[in-house]
Design a protein around this motif. Structure first.
Motif: not given
Length: 450
Positions: A153, A172, A177, A180, A183, A360-362
């Motif tokens: 993260r 980002d 995608d 993400w 990660r 939700e970012r990884s």
């Protein structure tokens, strides 16, 4: 002349092929129990040469995988070009911006030395020989993770060479995608050559390990569980260990079994010692390495073995987190130790690891299991049956099931589906099809079986 023979004349980096005198040395992973026989081992000198390697391999119908320092090997590499990224050795720390930039060949030991005196910490693992990029791409758990989250993260940007041999810069904003997927999704989407990680405040640190006699194991482990509830930012790992009866082990510990509690506190020594007193009140430890330290000494505090060795690992999340579980865990370890089990650690989760904010970012999202187990059988002799040694822990995991996980804690023969829920696995597979439609890249762990 084959495409790989021609590659030798196309790059200045090394190309080692089967039959070469140094092939067996070059192909060796950190886990000596894994017998990998790649089509070639290539160490490119720079990005341009790496692009040549990828295009040559793809054009010859070969696949490509990466092991910067040999960690994470999973076995069969027939028809696969193994890339070593040791020449990608750039390292820089931007203290005002709190950013670490590292090439794919940089290990954590070097980075921690560079961070010494900055008042900042990175979400490093416990083994200084593991590469920064490798740990981050595979989730990464740190003794700072309960305070700051999992390593994956903390990825800000990445540079990678894709399946077409093109270089991409990712954030980002560039492709949410793909970053993400990086990660926590491993090396399925390209070869990462450089990464930027967020750094965090950590000007004062206190920690180390306590070892207790087996008679006090349940009480010590239960006390650590209780302490973790009262101190959600405190890095904690509990476990059991049986030292082998060999000359490299200090004589007082040879053949001995101990319970272990490791802790890392970000803050002043007085507060850290107050936490430690709750553990020391259980019993007199047989060993105590607790001390104030700086980030450059993290590896010495963790004291994890760094030399290659033949091991069989087993791990995953567990739901138990009370005295009854501690009793079952100790009993399972002792049963396994009679068959050759050498160690089992339980990383205490919770804190920022369970935080849904930003998850939700990884690919590696919030983990809600209380514990993450990692056990290992070192194959010291032909009489050890690793399956039998690990069976009591497999039964423990069945009794205390949990979902979620971190790929860097998965053993040989597992897939990302053993760590992630179906919707994450499917999204990773979709991104794989988009960025690597012909399957050029092979990650250390398949996304899913089949």
């Amino acid at each position: 002349m084959t495409a790989l023979d021609e590659l030798r004349t196309s790059i200045t980096g090394t190309v080692v092929l089967p039959g070469d005198p140094d092939y067996d040395t070059a192909r060796q992973p950190w886990n000596l129990a894994v017998d990998q026989r790649p089509a070639a081992i290539v160490t490119p000198a720079d990005v341009r040469e790496l692009q040549t390697v990828v295009r040559t391999a793809a054009g010859a119908g070969l696949k490509v995988t990466v092991q910067p320092n040999g960690h994470g090997a999973d076995g069969d590499l027939e028809g696969v070009v193994l890339v070593r990224t040791s020449r990608f050795d750039e390292l820089a720390v931007d203290v005002p911006a709190r950013v670490l930039r590292a090439g794919a060949g940089v290990n954590w030991g070097r980075a921690l030395h560079e961070l010494d005196g900055t008042g900042l910490v990175a979400l490093a693992g416990s083994n200084p020989e593991v590469s920064i990029v490798g740990l981050a791409l595979n989730g990464g758990h740190s003794m700072f993770s309960r305070r700051y989250g999992l390593t994956a993260r903390s990825i800000i940007t990445a540079r990678l060479v894709d399946a077409a041999g093109d270089e991409l810069e990712l954030s980002d904003a560039d492709d949410p995608d793909l970053i993400w997927a990086l990660r926590g999704g491993g090396g399925h989407f390209g070869i990462v050559t450089e990464i930027e990680l967020a750094l965090h405040a950590g000007d004062a640190l206190f920690g180390g390990s306590l070892m207790f006699a087996p008679d006090h194991a349940v009480a010590a482990i239960t006390a650590a569980f209780d302490l973790s509830r009262q101190a959600p930012d405190l890095g904690l790992e509990v476990g059991m260990m049986r030292f082998p009866d060999v000359p490299i082990v200090p004589e007082p510990m040879r053949g001995k079994t101990v319970a272990t509690v490791a802790m890392v506190h970000v803050g002043d020594e007085t507060e850290g010692r107050a936490y430690a007193e709750r553990l020391l009140s259980i019993a007199e430890p047989v060993a105590n390495t607790l001390t104030a330290f700086t980030i450059g000494s993290l590896a010495a505090v963790a004291a994890e073995p760094v030399d290659p060795m033949p091991t069989v690992d087993f791990g995953g999340p567990l739901s138990g987190f009370d005295e009854a579980f501690a009793s079952d865990f100790v009993a399972a370890f002792l049963a396994g130790a009679e068959r050759g089990l050498g160690r089992c650690g339980l990383r205490v989760l919770g804190g920022a690891i369970a935080d849904e904010l930003g998850a939700e970012r990884s690919a590696v999202g919030a983990l809600h299991a209380p514990l993450l187990m990692n056990a290992g059988v070192v194959l010291l002799g032909p009489g050890i049956d690793p399956a039998a040694a690990l069976q009591p822990l497999r039964e423990l995991a069945a009794k205390y099931p949990a979902t979620g996980g971190v790929p860097s804690f998965l053993g040989v023969g597992t897939t990302l589906a053993d760590a992630y829920p179906p919707e994450v696995v499917e999204r990773l597979a979709q991104i794989k099809r988009r960025f690597d439609p012909t399957g050029v890249f092979v990650g250390n762990r398949p996304i899913a079986r089949g």
